[in-house]
Design a protein around this motif. Structure first.
Motif, PDB file in Angstrom:
ATOM      1  N   LYS A   5       0.834  -1.203   0.000  1.00 48.44           N
ATOM      2  CA  LYS A   5       0.000   0.000   0.000  1.00 48.44           C
ATOM      3  C   LYS A   5       0.872   1.259   0.000  1.00 48.44           C
ATOM      4  O   LYS A   5       0.552   2.246  -0.672  1.00 48.44           O
ATOM      5  CB  LYS A   5      -0.938   0.011   1.210  1.00 48.44           C
ATOM      6  N   ALA A   6       1.963   1.214   0.741  1.00 49.34           N
ATOM      7  CA  ALA A   6       2.880   2.356   0.765  1.00 49.34           C
ATOM      8  C   ALA A   6       3.532   2.541  -0.606  1.00 49.34           C
ATOM      9  O   ALA A   6       3.665   3.675  -1.100  1.00 49.34           O
ATOM     10  CB  ALA A   6       3.940   2.151   1.842  1.00 49.34           C
ATOM     11  N   GLY A   9       0.913   4.004  -2.938  1.00 52.32           N
ATOM     12  CA  GLY A   9       0.720   5.426  -2.663  1.00 52.32           C
ATOM     13  C   GLY A   9       1.894   6.262  -3.146  1.00 52.32           C
ATOM     14  O   GLY A   9       1.709   7.358  -3.703  1.00 52.32           O
ATOM     15  N   LEU A  10       3.102   5.769  -2.940  1.00 49.31           N
ATOM     16  CA  LEU A  10       4.286   6.481  -3.408  1.00 49.31           C
ATOM     17  C   LEU A  10       4.315   6.542  -4.936  1.00 49.31           C
ATOM     18  O   LEU A  10       4.641   7.584  -5.512  1.00 49.31           O
ATOM     19  CB  LEU A  10       5.545   5.799  -2.874  1.00 49.31           C
ATOM     20  N   GLY A  11       3.933   5.464  -5.590  1.00 48.82           N
ATOM     21  CA  GLY A  11       3.877   5.451  -7.049  1.00 48.82           C
ATOM     22  C   GLY A  11       2.831   6.414  -7.582  1.00 48.82           C
ATOM     23  O   GLY A  11       3.052   7.108  -8.582  1.00 48.82           O
ATOM     24  N   ALA A  12       1.675   6.477  -6.920  1.00 50.92           N
ATOM     25  CA  ALA A  12       0.623   7.404  -7.350  1.00 50.92           C
ATOM     26  C   ALA A  12       1.076   8.848  -7.164  1.00 50.92           C
ATOM     27  O   ALA A  12       0.835   9.703  -8.031  1.00 50.92           O
ATOM     28  CB  ALA A  12      -0.657   7.130  -6.578  1.00 50.92           C
ATOM     29  N   ALA A  13       1.735   9.142  -6.049  1.00 47.47           N
ATOM     30  CA  ALA A  13       2.231  10.501  -5.818  1.00 47.47           C
ATOM     31  C   ALA A  13       3.294  10.883  -6.843  1.00 47.47           C
ATOM     32  O   ALA A  13       3.304  12.018  -7.343  1.00 47.47           O
ATOM     33  CB  ALA A  13       2.794  10.612  -4.406  1.00 47.47           C
ATOM     34  N   CYS A  14       4.126   9.931  -7.178  1.00 47.27           N
ATOM     35  CA  CYS A  14       5.162  10.193  -8.183  1.00 47.27           C
ATOM     36  C   CYS A  14       4.528  10.440  -9.551  1.00 47.27           C
ATOM     37  O   CYS A  14       4.941  11.330 -10.287  1.00 47.27           O
ATOM     38  CB  CYS A  14       6.122   9.013  -8.241  1.00 47.27           C
TER      39      CYS A  14
END
Length: 89
Positions: A5-6, A9-14
């Motif tokens: 999940k982290a 989320g990090l991939g989506a933010a990037c």
């Protein structure tokens, strides 16, 4: 929180962060294209000249490549010399 999940989320933010400059670049290209289309009659001679130069460069490149292949297939000891007698060329 699970690690996948982290990472998600990090991939989506990037992806969101990198999409902003890409959208700006796409908008700039679209604006440039529409501006060029609006004054296409003024830029037509320039485009024709650039196309002619590109065609000439491509033709010279093709010709030199063809000549190099022909001289390499000739069987001469020194293919760079223009004064060497050629057996079958």
């Amino acid at each position: 929180m699970k690690s996948w999940k982290a990472a998600l989320g990090l991939g989506a933010a990037c992806a969101v962060c990198c999409a902003i400059p890409l959208l700006g670049l796409a908008g700039g290209l679209a604006a440039t294209g529409s501006a060029l289309l609006a004054c296409a009659d003024e830029l037509l001679p320039l485009a024709a000249a650039l196309l002619a130069v590109a065609l000439a460069v491509a033709t010279v490149w093709w010709w030199r490549r063809r000549q190099a292949a022909r001289s390499a297939a000739c069987g001469c000891a020194n293919t760079c010399s223009t004064k060497a007698p050629h057996a079958s060329c």
